[in-house]
Design a protein around this motif. Structure first.
Motif, mmCIF file in Angstrom:
data_model
loop_
_atom_site.group_PDB
_atom_site.id
_atom_site.type_symbol
_atom_site.label_atom_id
_atom_site.label_comp_id
_atom_site.label_asym_id
_atom_site.label_seq_id
_atom_site.Cartn_x
_atom_site.Cartn_y
_atom_site.Cartn_z
ATOM 1 N N TYR A 129 35.388 40.535 46.838
ATOM 2 C CA TYR A 129 35.843 40.017 48.166
ATOM 3 C C TYR A 129 34.765 40.460 49.252
ATOM 4 N N ASP B 155 37.865 37.589 54.280
ATOM 5 C CA ASP B 155 38.550 36.906 52.725
ATOM 6 C C ASP B 155 39.861 36.930 53.220
ATOM 7 N N VAL C 20 43.350 35.332 51.316
ATOM 8 C CA VAL C 20 43.831 34.993 50.004
ATOM 9 C C VAL C 20 45.568 35.307 50.261
ATOM 10 N N GLY D 24 47.593 32.816 42.780
ATOM 11 C CA GLY D 24 46.978 33.582 43.911
ATOM 12 C C GLY D 24 45.857 32.292 44.373
ATOM 13 N N LYS E 234 42.472 31.686 46.942
ATOM 14 C CA LYS E 234 41.627 32.293 47.842
ATOM 15 C C LYS E 234 41.225 31.056 48.762
ATOM 16 N N LEU F 134 42.907 31.911 41.656
ATOM 17 C CA LEU F 134 42.247 33.012 41.155
ATOM 18 C C LEU F 134 42.571 33.649 39.885
#
Length: 285
Positions: A58, A62, A64, A121, A123, A167
């Motif tokens: 990261y 970042d 997330v 997850g 991003k 992710l």
């Protein structure tokens, strides 16, 4: 390294919680999970993040979203401005709370899809994260009413981010056994460093072994063996980057009796050997 259960409290007079985390010494590795969903923006920091079976880098900005009960951790290696701290702006909110909001108004319906996508997850795209940063940072100093409206605005923008990247291939573990697949996943996440027998999982699910295979693939799009391998290699990545444990010890502790087998699986999933992975990560320390 089994994730510990973190217990969070909402702010007084608020339905959700947030933390303006500023660390001079860096973000420590703390492998944990909690029933709340978590949205984290990381600033002036770079390093590694671990979410489910995901292990990746990261950088500054970042953004997330971590689903409920999905194990995760960040681990910083350096900061852009050495005179400023590592910053993690963390928002926590209940999945049920968000789903109830989504069901309360058709305008909020995209939030339900965001909940589903968060299970492995997400991003978000760099462009959207940069655009949302002023609004995101402003949440910290706002009164509860304005903060809630601001949160919903941020989440709705994120729900429409076509550039968001899933992710982890591992879904969340259940907070408690609710149905067959939850009981199976709970057992796997609690025992993946040991031998996990299909017959045991089938008994937990009250199914035949063939029925277990069908159930597991339906819910995870994976076989039990591949799911176990990804969990073990994710744990190994965390240990390689966050500890000085010998590689052979790491292999044993994540469930591999044979080092050659561990190396083969690691290279297949990460594209390099465990030694190369540790060396690559150490160069950034």
């Amino acid at each position: 390294m089994k994730p510990y259960l973190e217990k969070l409290r909402t702010d007084v007079g608020a339905s959700w919680a947030m933390l303006n985390r500023r660390l001079e010494e860096g973000i420590p590795f703390q492998w944990h999970h909690h029933p709340e969903m978590e949205l984290t923006m990381t600033l002036n920091s770079r390093g590694q993040r671990f979410i489910g079976d995901h292990a990746g880098s990261y950088d500054h900005g970042d953004l997330v979203l971590v689903g409920a009960n999905l194990p995760h951790s960040w681990y910083s290696t350096d900061r852009l401005d050495p005179n400023e701290p590592h910053i993690a702006l963390v928002l926590w909110f209940g999945q049920d709370w968000l789903e109830d909001l989504a069901d309360s108004a058709v305008e909020l319906r995209p939030l339900r899809d965001l909940v589903i996508r968060s299970r492995t997850g997400l991003k978000f795209s760099t462009e959207l994260a940069d655009e949302l940063r002023p609004q995101y940072e402003a949440l910290i100093d706002q009164p509860p009413e304005a903060r809630l409206l601001g949160l919903l605005q941020v989440l709705l923008r994120l729900a429409h981010d076509d550039g968001a990247i899933a992710l982890s291939s591992v879904h969340e573990t259940a907070a408690g056994p609710r149905d067959r697949i939850d009981r199976v996943l709970d057992h796997i996440h609690s025992n993946y460093s040991e031998e996990v027998r299909l017959e045991t999982l089938a008994e937990i699910a009250a199914l035949s072994v063939s029925g277990l295979h069908r159930l597991f693939r339906k819910h995870t799009q994976s076989t039990v063996s591949d799911y176990l391998i990804r969990l073990r290699i994710a744990d190994a990545c965390a240990r390689l980057s966050g500890t000085s444990q010998p590689i052979q010890h790491i292999a044993v502790e994540v469930g591999y009796g044979a080092l050659a087998n561990f190396n083969r699986h690691f290279r297949r999933l990460r594209g390099m050997t465990p030694r190369e992975y540790r060396k690559h990560f150490s160069r950034r320390l």
